[in-house]
Motif scaffolding. Structure first.
Motif, short mmCIF file in Angstrom:
data_model
loop_
_atom_site.label_atom_id
_atom_site.label_comp_id
_atom_site.label_asym_id
_atom_site.label_seq_id
_atom_site.Cartn_x
_atom_site.Cartn_y
_atom_site.Cartn_z
N VAL A 454 0.90 -1.31 -0.20
CA VAL A 454 -0.02 0.02 -0.06
C VAL A 454 0.89 1.17 -0.05
N LEU A 455 0.73 2.08 -0.64
CA LEU A 455 1.38 3.41 -0.94
C LEU A 455 0.67 4.44 -0.18
N GLU A 456 -0.68 4.53 -0.31
CA GLU A 456 -1.43 5.75 0.44
C GLU A 456 -2.72 4.94 0.98
N ALA A 457 -3.49 5.29 1.69
CA ALA A 457 -4.94 5.07 2.01
C ALA A 457 -5.50 6.08 2.81
N ALA A 458 -6.72 6.51 2.58
CA ALA A 458 -7.58 7.27 3.28
C ALA A 458 -8.90 6.54 3.49
N VAL A 459 -9.60 6.92 4.64
CA VAL A 459 -10.83 6.26 5.08
C VAL A 459 -11.70 7.40 5.41
N VAL A 460 -12.91 7.29 4.68
CA VAL A 460 -14.11 8.47 4.71
C VAL A 460 -15.46 7.51 5.11
N ALA A 461 -16.30 8.26 5.60
CA ALA A 461 -17.77 7.44 6.07
C ALA A 461 -18.50 7.55 4.84
N VAL A 462 -19.18 6.61 4.60
CA VAL A 462 -20.41 6.39 3.83
C VAL A 462 -21.52 5.97 4.35
N PRO A 463 -22.77 6.41 3.90
CA PRO A 463 -24.01 6.01 4.62
C PRO A 463 -24.16 4.81 4.57
N ASP A 464 -24.92 3.98 5.64
CA ASP A 464 -25.18 2.64 5.73
C ASP A 464 -26.59 2.35 6.41
N ARG A 465 -27.55 1.82 5.73
CA ARG A 465 -28.79 1.63 6.16
C ARG A 465 -29.06 1.08 7.63
N ARG A 466 -28.05 0.05 7.68
CA ARG A 466 -28.22 -0.59 9.13
C ARG A 466 -27.52 0.11 10.26
N TRP A 467 -26.12 0.42 9.88
CA TRP A 467 -25.31 0.89 10.86
C TRP A 467 -25.20 2.57 10.98
N GLY A 468 -25.97 3.30 10.14
CA GLY A 468 -25.70 4.64 9.91
C GLY A 468 -24.69 5.28 9.14
N GLU A 469 -23.28 4.72 9.37
CA GLU A 469 -22.28 4.92 8.46
C GLU A 469 -21.49 3.77 8.70
N ARG A 470 -20.47 3.48 7.49
CA ARG A 470 -19.47 2.59 7.56
C ARG A 470 -18.50 3.21 6.81
N PRO A 471 -17.05 2.57 7.45
CA PRO A 471 -15.79 3.23 6.71
C PRO A 471 -15.70 2.70 5.32
N LEU A 472 -15.34 3.31 4.32
CA LEU A 472 -14.74 3.05 3.08
C LEU A 472 -13.40 3.41 2.94
N ALA A 473 -12.65 2.71 2.54
CA ALA A 473 -11.06 2.70 2.35
C ALA A 473 -10.71 2.76 0.98
N CYS A 474 -10.15 4.30 0.86
CA CYS A 474 -9.68 4.31 -0.65
C CYS A 474 -8.11 4.35 -0.60
N VAL A 475 -7.61 3.24 -1.61
CA VAL A 475 -6.25 2.75 -1.46
C VAL A 475 -5.51 3.17 -2.75
N VAL A 476 -4.21 3.40 -2.58
CA VAL A 476 -3.25 3.50 -3.75
C VAL A 476 -2.24 2.33 -3.53
N VAL A 477 -2.07 1.61 -4.42
CA VAL A 477 -1.33 0.56 -4.51
C VAL A 477 0.20 1.15 -4.96
N ALA A 478 1.10 0.46 -4.37
CA ALA A 478 2.55 0.77 -4.64
C ALA A 478 2.82 0.43 -5.85
N PRO A 479 3.79 1.18 -6.64
CA PRO A 479 4.29 0.89 -8.03
C PRO A 479 4.71 -0.47 -8.29
N GLY A 480 4.17 -1.11 -9.06
CA GLY A 480 4.73 -2.71 -9.49
C GLY A 480 4.16 -3.67 -8.70
#
Length: 536
Positions: A454-480
């Motif tokens: 993993v080169l970089e990762a950022a987490v944001v909340a997204v709406p979820d009907r059951r839990w209200g919010e859930r984390p979504l992980a945005c990931v940049v894979v290391a080169p190669g």
């Protein structure tokens, strides 16, 4: 005691009178230039005369669009010493933001590196307070506008034959102005007084802060256009350290060359810079580097470990804000932590650390009660001290973040342990509330970035009907490298609570960032909300 003001002119006199022989090196588009501190101060004293020639009134804002360079350093010394206010501008902001900031500051004159003219000159039609533009030739080949308002820096300097004495100022007079990055709304102006700059400079020289001394070679990679390069130019002037300024050459190769050739002993940058330099570490001799500091956003443990393993460099963390001059904390293990194992000590180095002298920290819960320093109970981080802002300038003046008893509300959520070590859990707006329980996006991001692919990762909340919010992980894979969601779920097992593990991992070519290198969570939330957003 003598009634002497704490002002920037005090630093200027010391650099000139005690350390006039020490060096200031600037990388340019075509090579390098060098001068002594004595020569830099002499030019700065004449530069004060240039401001007189241009008719810049006392107290007026002098805007700068410049890289880390000798000419920018001369402005750092001349503008506050002459009784004007140095306003450093971040050229990486959007045009609308820059136009707003210059108008809000009512800048009287702009000093612009020639290579940055394509960013600045198109804005001039909307910059109604700006009377003159002074071009600093940094080796760029951009055409200089044929306009009566435009002057050449060195030509103006040549017109001033004699140095100009420093103005008589009060130590509480404004010396510099910097705007926040605007992550929660429009940028807000923060004025630093003459006194706060001197006190912050003294803090940087302290043994439990950056410990900058005359023996150091200081290279601020952090930009002089944002929060006064963390005060490092002023610290080098007071301590008499050699100063290496990278100019417009900010590529990893160029930075690595400066670090090694000039035997730099202290440097500071944001994590994105340290990440970009990491692939070059095996071929670098960084044996002179006694301290490398990261700030601006969380320092991943894996990144700090890589610098130690490959280059023998201790990459440690710090924390602060535009409103705090900026340094508030510095990560240095205390004597009480000497018995900790290597992993625990690494965690301390990657935490914000303890508050530096002259600053105080406290935590408050949602009800306004003080939170104990037990290392476990989170609260909003609040700061006080003589280097902490007491409000905002211009249009931001009504957007107060000061409590009734005079503490700055930072908007960060953190814990403080018995040793006084601060750990940032999250920004108040970035916490994920899932099923009524809080998930720290910062902790989850660090756990994901501990994966070697993993080169970089950022987490944001997204709406979820059951839990209200859930984390979504945005990931940049290391080169190669290649990576799947299943790999990351397996990696997170045992590292975080099972209910923290994101339901979705979105692989992206890059994560949007602010102009100061932080994850742009507002832009990222918009991007992930778009069903057609990038997925690979």
């Amino acid at each position: 005691m003598q009634d002497r003001a704490l002002d920037v002119a005090m630093l200027v006199r010391r650099a000139e009178g005690v350390f006039g022989h020490k060096r200031v090196v600037t990388a340019t588009a075509t090579g390098e230039g060098a001068a002594t501190w004595g020569e830099v101060v002499a030019r700065a004293r004449r530069l004060a005369g240039v401001l007189d020639l241009l008719g810049v009134p006392p107290g007026a804002r002098v805007g700068t669009f410049g890289w880390n360079s000798q000419r920018h350093l001369e402005l750092y010394l001349a503008v506050p010493s002459s009784g004007r206010v140095l306003h450093t501008l971040n050229h990486r902001l959007f045009a609308a933001e820059l136009t707003y900031i210059v108008a809000d500051a009512a800048d009287d004159v702009l000093f612009v590196d020639r290579s940055l003219l394509p960013t600045v000159w198109p804005l001039m039609a909307d910059l109604h307070t700006v009377r003159h533009v002074v071009v600093m030739d940094d080796g760029g080949d951009e055409p200089i506008p044929g306009d009566s308002r435009v002057f050449d820096y060195d030509a103006l300097l040549a017109r001033v034959r004699e140095p100009v004495a420093a103005a008589v100022v009060a130590e509480d007079d404004a010396a510099s102005l910097c705007y926040t990055s605007g992550t929660t709304g429009r940028p807000k102006g923060v004025l630093s007084s003459q006194r706060s700059i001197v006190l912050h400079t003294l803090v940087l020289l302290g043994a439990d802060a950056f410990a900058i001394s005359e023996r150091d070679v200081v290279m601020p990679i952090v930009p002089m256009f944002h929060v006064n390069a963390w005060g490092l130019p002023y610290a080098a002037a007071m301590a008499g350290a050699d100063l290496v300024l990278p100019g417009p050459r900010m590529t990893p190769d160029a930075l690595a060359s400066l670090l090694t050739r000039h035997r730099v002993t202290f440097t500071a940058a944001v994590p994105a810079i340290w990440r970009a330099l990491e692939p070059l570490l095996p071929g670098l001799d960084l044996s002179a580097l006694r301290m490398a500091v990261s700030g601006g956003s969380a320092l991943p443990i894996s990144l700090s470990q890589a610098y130690d393993d490959v280059a023998g460099v201790t990459l440690s963390s710090s924390w602060g804000m535009t409103e705090t001059s900026p340094l508030v904390t510095c990560a240095r293990p205390a004597s009480t932590q000497d018995g900790l194992d290597a992993a625990a000590r690494r965690e301390i180095l990657c935490s914000p650390g303890r508050s530096v002298p002259l600053t105080e920290l406290r935590l408050l819960d949602a009800d306004g009660h003080i939170v104990p320093h037990d290392g476990a109970t989170p609260g909003e981080v609040q700061v006080s001290g003589p280097t902490i802002a007491n409000g905002y300038f211009g249009a931001g003046a009504g957007q107060e973040s000061i409590t009734d008893d005079g503490w700055l509300r930072t908007g960060d959520i953190g814990t403080i342990d018995a040793d006084g070590c601060l750990r940032i859990v999250d920004r108040t707006k970035d916490l994920v509330k899932s099923g009524g329980e809080w998930i720290s996006s910062v902790t989850l991001e660090n756990a994901i970035m501990a994966h070697p692919d993993v080169l970089e990762a950022a987490v944001v909340a997204v709406p979820d009907r059951r839990w209200g919010e859930r984390p979504l992980a945005c990931v940049v894979v290391a080169p190669g490298r290649s990576l799947a969601a299943e790999d990351l779920r397996a990696h997170l097992a045992g590292r975080v609570a099972s209910w923290w593990v994101p339901d979705e991992f979105r692989f992206m070519p890059e994560i949007p960032k602010t102009a100061t290198g932080k994850f742009a969570k507002v832009a990222l939330r918009r991007q992930v909300a778009d069903p057609a957003g990038p997925l690979i």
